[in-house]
Design a protein around this motif. Structure first.
Motif, PDB file in Angstrom:
ATOM      1  N   UNK A 104       4.674  -9.175  23.570  1.00 47.84           N
ATOM      2  CA  UNK A 104       4.592 -10.038  22.396  1.00 47.84           C
ATOM      3  C   UNK A 104       3.683  -9.451  21.332  1.00 47.84           C
ATOM      4  N   UNK A 105       2.503  -8.982  21.728  1.00 48.14           N
ATOM      5  CA  UNK A 105       1.583  -8.405  20.755  1.00 48.14           C
ATOM      6  C   UNK A 105       2.137  -7.107  20.172  1.00 48.14           C
ATOM      7  N   UNK A 106       2.802  -6.317  21.007  1.00 51.71           N
ATOM      8  CA  UNK A 106       3.399  -5.090  20.492  1.00 51.71           C
ATOM      9  C   UNK A 106       4.553  -5.371  19.558  1.00 51.71           C
ATOM     10  N   UNK A 107       5.351  -6.389  19.878  1.00 47.58           N
ATOM     11  CA  UNK A 107       6.500  -6.708  19.047  1.00 47.58           C
ATOM     12  C   UNK A 107       6.132  -7.258  17.690  1.00 47.58           C
ATOM     13  N   UNK A 108       4.983  -7.900  17.582  1.00 49.69           N
ATOM     14  CA  UNK A 108       4.559  -8.409  16.283  1.00 49.69           C
ATOM     15  C   UNK A 108       4.334  -7.290  15.281  1.00 49.69           C
ATOM     16  N   UNK A 109       4.171  -6.104  15.773  1.00 49.51           N
ATOM     17  CA  UNK A 109       3.996  -4.966  14.881  1.00 49.51           C
ATOM     18  C   UNK A 109       2.540  -4.617  14.700  1.00 49.51           C
ATOM     19  N   UNK A 110       2.232  -3.344  14.819  1.00 48.45           N
ATOM     20  CA  UNK A 110       0.850  -2.901  14.695  1.00 48.45           C
ATOM     21  C   UNK A 110       0.284  -3.255  13.325  1.00 48.45           C
ATOM     22  N   UNK A 111       1.011  -2.936  12.277  1.00 51.38           N
ATOM     23  CA  UNK A 111       0.496  -3.207  10.941  1.00 51.38           C
ATOM     24  C   UNK A 111       0.443  -4.696  10.666  1.00 51.38           C
ATOM     25  N   UNK A 112       1.430  -5.461  11.149  1.00 49.66           N
ATOM     26  CA  UNK A 112       1.459  -6.896  10.902  1.00 49.66           C
ATOM     27  C   UNK A 112       0.280  -7.584  11.546  1.00 49.66           C
ATOM     28  N   UNK A 113       0.036  -7.316  12.832  1.00 44.75           N
ATOM     29  CA  UNK A 113      -1.052  -7.992  13.533  1.00 44.75           C
ATOM     30  C   UNK A 113      -2.406  -7.509  13.031  1.00 44.75           C
ATOM     31  N   UNK A 114      -2.513  -6.213  12.713  1.00 44.49           N
ATOM     32  CA  UNK A 114      -3.767  -5.710  12.164  1.00 44.49           C
ATOM     33  C   UNK A 114      -4.090  -6.391  10.840  1.00 44.49           C
ATOM     34  N   UNK A 115      -3.071  -6.696  10.054  1.00 45.24           N
ATOM     35  CA  UNK A 115      -3.286  -7.393   8.795  1.00 45.24           C
ATOM     36  C   UNK A 115      -3.761  -8.819   9.031  1.00 45.24           C
ATOM     37  N   UNK A 116      -3.231  -9.461  10.075  1.00 46.67           N
ATOM     38  CA  UNK A 116      -3.691 -10.808  10.390  1.00 46.67           C
ATOM     39  C   UNK A 116      -5.143 -10.789  10.855  1.00 46.67           C
ATOM     40  N   UNK A 117      -5.527  -9.756  11.601  1.00 47.11           N
ATOM     41  CA  UNK A 117      -6.927  -9.609  12.002  1.00 47.11           C
ATOM     42  C   UNK A 117      -7.801  -9.454  10.764  1.00 47.11           C
ATOM     43  N   UNK A 118      -7.354  -8.611   9.844  1.00 43.87           N
ATOM     44  CA  UNK A 118      -8.125  -8.419   8.616  1.00 43.87           C
ATOM     45  C   UNK A 118      -8.212  -9.708   7.817  1.00 43.87           C
ATOM     46  N   UNK A 119      -7.118 -10.467   7.786  1.00 44.64           N
ATOM     47  CA  UNK A 119      -7.105 -11.721   7.042  1.00 44.64           C
ATOM     48  C   UNK A 119      -8.058 -12.728   7.659  1.00 44.64           C
ATOM     49  N   UNK A 120      -8.095 -12.789   8.991  1.00 45.80           N
ATOM     50  CA  UNK A 120      -8.972 -13.738   9.667  1.00 45.80           C
ATOM     51  C   UNK A 120     -10.435 -13.389   9.533  1.00 45.80           C
ATOM     52  N   UNK A 121     -10.751 -12.088   9.496  1.00 46.74           N
ATOM     53  CA  UNK A 121     -12.150 -11.663   9.439  1.00 46.74           C
ATOM     54  C   UNK A 121     -12.702 -11.760   8.029  1.00 46.74           C
ATOM     55  N   UNK A 122     -11.944 -11.294   7.064  1.00 49.04           N
ATOM     56  CA  UNK A 122     -12.468 -11.204   5.703  1.00 49.04           C
ATOM     57  C   UNK A 122     -11.977 -12.305   4.780  1.00 49.04           C
ATOM     58  N   UNK A 123     -11.115 -13.206   5.306  1.00 45.83           N
ATOM     59  CA  UNK A 123     -10.566 -14.309   4.516  1.00 45.83           C
ATOM     60  C   UNK A 123      -9.655 -13.838   3.399  1.00 45.83           C
ATOM     61  N   UNK A 124      -9.433 -12.567   3.307  1.00 48.44           N
ATOM     62  CA  UNK A 124      -8.541 -12.048   2.279  1.00 48.44           C
ATOM     63  C   UNK A 124      -8.085 -10.666   2.721  1.00 48.44           C
ATOM     64  N   UNK A 125      -6.966 -10.239   2.202  1.00 48.27           N
ATOM     65  CA  UNK A 125      -6.480  -8.897   2.481  1.00 48.27           C
ATOM     66  C   UNK A 125      -6.875  -7.985   1.339  1.00 48.27           C
ATOM     67  N   UNK A 126      -7.469  -6.853   1.679  1.00 44.02           N
ATOM     68  CA  UNK A 126      -7.827  -5.897   0.647  1.00 44.02           C
ATOM     69  C   UNK A 126      -6.565  -5.253   0.093  1.00 44.02           C
ATOM     70  N   UNK A 127      -6.681  -4.676  -1.115  1.00 46.74           N
ATOM     71  CA  UNK A 127      -5.512  -4.139  -1.792  1.00 46.74           C
ATOM     72  C   UNK A 127      -4.862  -3.031  -0.973  1.00 46.74           C
ATOM     73  N   UNK A 128      -5.672  -2.130  -0.390  1.00 44.09           N
ATOM     74  CA  UNK A 128      -5.102  -1.039   0.400  1.00 44.09           C
ATOM     75  C   UNK A 128      -4.381  -1.574   1.628  1.00 44.09           C
ATOM     76  N   UNK A 129      -4.954  -2.624   2.237  1.00 45.07           N
ATOM     77  CA  UNK A 129      -4.305  -3.225   3.408  1.00 45.07           C
ATOM     78  C   UNK A 129      -2.994  -3.879   2.997  1.00 45.07           C
ATOM     79  N   UNK A 130      -2.993  -4.555   1.857  1.00 39.98           N
ATOM     80  CA  UNK A 130      -1.771  -5.198   1.403  1.00 39.98           C
ATOM     81  C   UNK A 130      -0.678  -4.166   1.101  1.00 39.98           C
ATOM     82  N   UNK A 131      -1.068  -3.053   0.531  1.00 34.86           N
ATOM     83  CA  UNK A 131      -0.073  -2.032   0.198  1.00 34.86           C
ATOM     84  C   UNK A 131       0.589  -1.485   1.451  1.00 34.86           C
TER      85      UNK A 131
END
Length: 488
Positions: free
Chosen positions: A123-150
């Protein structure tokens, strides 16, 4: 009592700034020290969030370490024995990468706890490395940085940075809906297969639902996939096929359906994905029916309906999930080569499957067509494909082909297998296809490590790895004169 005239680093708070010239400390040096201390206070999280490619790799590596450690424990196996490291590591990578190549029987070797670990890994692998990493970034920093969003925009196939948060929400919703529907459709037939055992039925339906949509070939039943039963095989086949399309295509189809727009309003990405996928499935179906018609391993019965069902499964599964792999070693070498090509092409971009992606393959074909016909622009459906996309497609295809060939040659060295089998196994591992002809075995650690490396690169993708190690491009100081060369 503090000394007002002492502006050393030890008394900088109490000093009134009256006589800094009496201080023996160099003010420039103290300023640099304070700046360096502030820089050192910047947490690891901030540094990782500023480089999303490395965050994704770190996320994947941490999951591999964690899952491997859990599978090494005795209560992860039926016999309560310590699993050797190569087997646990290979199984962890195979599950997290959603490849699904097994070196031990999942149902017979792993305990319920071990199978739960594998299920969560899928399940965690299927969510996608970039997708789940972005959710981690969103949860930690409350926002996605521009480079992460790109980078996430590239992974999910959207071009608007403002859409990333809503797209990620829809991605999670799509997973829940697709797996929930598959789970519900599997219950009746599995209940009959298991002779009314409710607990076993619920567990198998959940495992198959997660494994099918994530295009992973692990099965919770020692007998493998019940491909002869439409009530089990068809929901799994449909779920796996939808998973191969990718989130951008599914989202675009849903949005157009809500607005009641015609297929003409589909994006170019959606059109290329659907057309190329359809052609590949039709070509695969025709191949298996024509070339392997007399293969009793693939078609154990002469019933035309049965042959059609098994051929349809064989046509869809090689580019995604490796369910029911018992017949694979019995096919001809020509079919192994054909399946290797299918697995190398893979599925749609940002999907749960791997490969170079069908859109990359389509762009390569369009580039060849434009080159051979003397056209300057590469076009499809009355749209021009940007040069940047063309260069990316060629780069990805070349790099992945080299990776597969290196892996195949390495497998030949460590196992002594034939070239066809080595290429088949390397393509399956890289494209996360899940099929195997038996090259990797629990008794050969080197082969498992080679294939695990192919899976990791296939799951992360060459673009993610390149982004992680790249540096900002500096402008070219000199642009040299252009000169033609002879090719072809």
């Amino acid at each position: 009592m503090s000394d007002d005239f002492d502006e050393s680093s030890l008394n900088e708070e109490a000093s009134k700034g009256l006589s800094w010239w009496y201080s023996s400390d160099d003010p420039n040096r103290t300023h640099e020290e304070r700046t360096s201390r502030r820089i050192r206070r910047i947490g690891l999280t901030d540094r990782l969030l500023s480089h999303p490619g490395r965050l994704s790799i770190l996320y994947f590596v941490v999951l591999i370490v964690l899952v491997t450690a859990l599978l090494l424990l005795p209560f992860s196996t039926h016999d309560w024995v310590f699993t050797n490291f190569p087997v646990a590591f290979f199984t962890a990578v195979s599950a997290l990468s959603t490849c699904g190549i097994p070196v031990v029987n999942t149902a017979e070797y792993w305990s319920t706890f071990g199978q739960v670990v594998i299920l969560f890994s899928i399940q965690f692998g299927g969510l996608g490395v970039m997708t789940f990493a972005s959710m981690v970034a969103l949860g930690v920093s409350r926002r996605l940085k521009v480079s992460q969003r790109m980078l996430t925009a590239s992974e999910l196939g959207t071009t608007k940075l403002s859409e990333i948060k809503s797209v990620l929400t829809v991605v999670f919703g799509t997973f829940v809906i697709a797996e929930g529907l598959t789970f519900a459709l599997l219950l009746p037939e599995l209940f009959r297969v298991n002779h009314g055992q409710l607990g076993r039925t619920l567990w198998q339906a959940l495992f198959y639902a997660v494994s099918a949509y994530n295009n992973t070939g692990f099965t919770p039943d020692a007998t493998g996939l019940h491909i002869n039963r439409w009530g089990v095989g068809l929901p799994i086949l449909i779920s796996a096929f939808v998973g191969t399309l990718g989130f951008p295509v599914v989202l675009n189809l849903v949005q157009c359906a809500r607005k009641r727009q015609s297929p003409k309003r589909w994006t170019l990405h959606t059109k290329l994905t659907l057309v190329t996928t359809g052609l590949l499935v039709i070509a695969s179906l025709a191949w298996f029916l024509l070339v392997e018609w007399g293969n009793t391993g693939l078609f154990p019965a002469d019933d035309p309906g049965m042959k059609l069902r098994r051929a349809l499964s064989a046509a869809v599964m090689p580019r995604s999930a490796g369910f029911d792999i018992s017949w694979v070693p019995e096919v001809t070498n020509e079919t192994k080569v054909f399946m290797s090509v299918l697995m190398f092409i893979g599925a749609g971009s940002s999907s749960t499957a791997g490969g170079i992606r069908v859109t990359t393959f389509a762009v390569i074909i369009l580039i060849c067509g434009a080159s051979f016909t003397g056209h300057r622009d590469v076009t499809a459906f009355h749209r021009r494909i940007p040069r940047r996309i063309q260069m990316t497609s060629v780069s990805v295809c070349t790099a992945c082909f080299a990776l597969v060939m290196v892996g195949a040659v390495a497998l030949m060295f460590v196992t002594g297998c034939a070239f066809v089998d080595a290429v088949f196994e390397a393509c399956s591992a890289f494209s996360l296809g899940g099929y195997s002809v038996g090259v990797a075995s629990a008794g050969n650690a080197a082969s498992m490590f080679i294939l695990a490396g192919e899976m990791i690169v296939g799951r992360l993708g060459p673009l993610t790895i390149a982004y992680a190690i790249s540096r900002p491009m500096a402008p070219e100081p000199i642009r040299y004169p252009q000169e033609n060369i002879i090719v072809g």
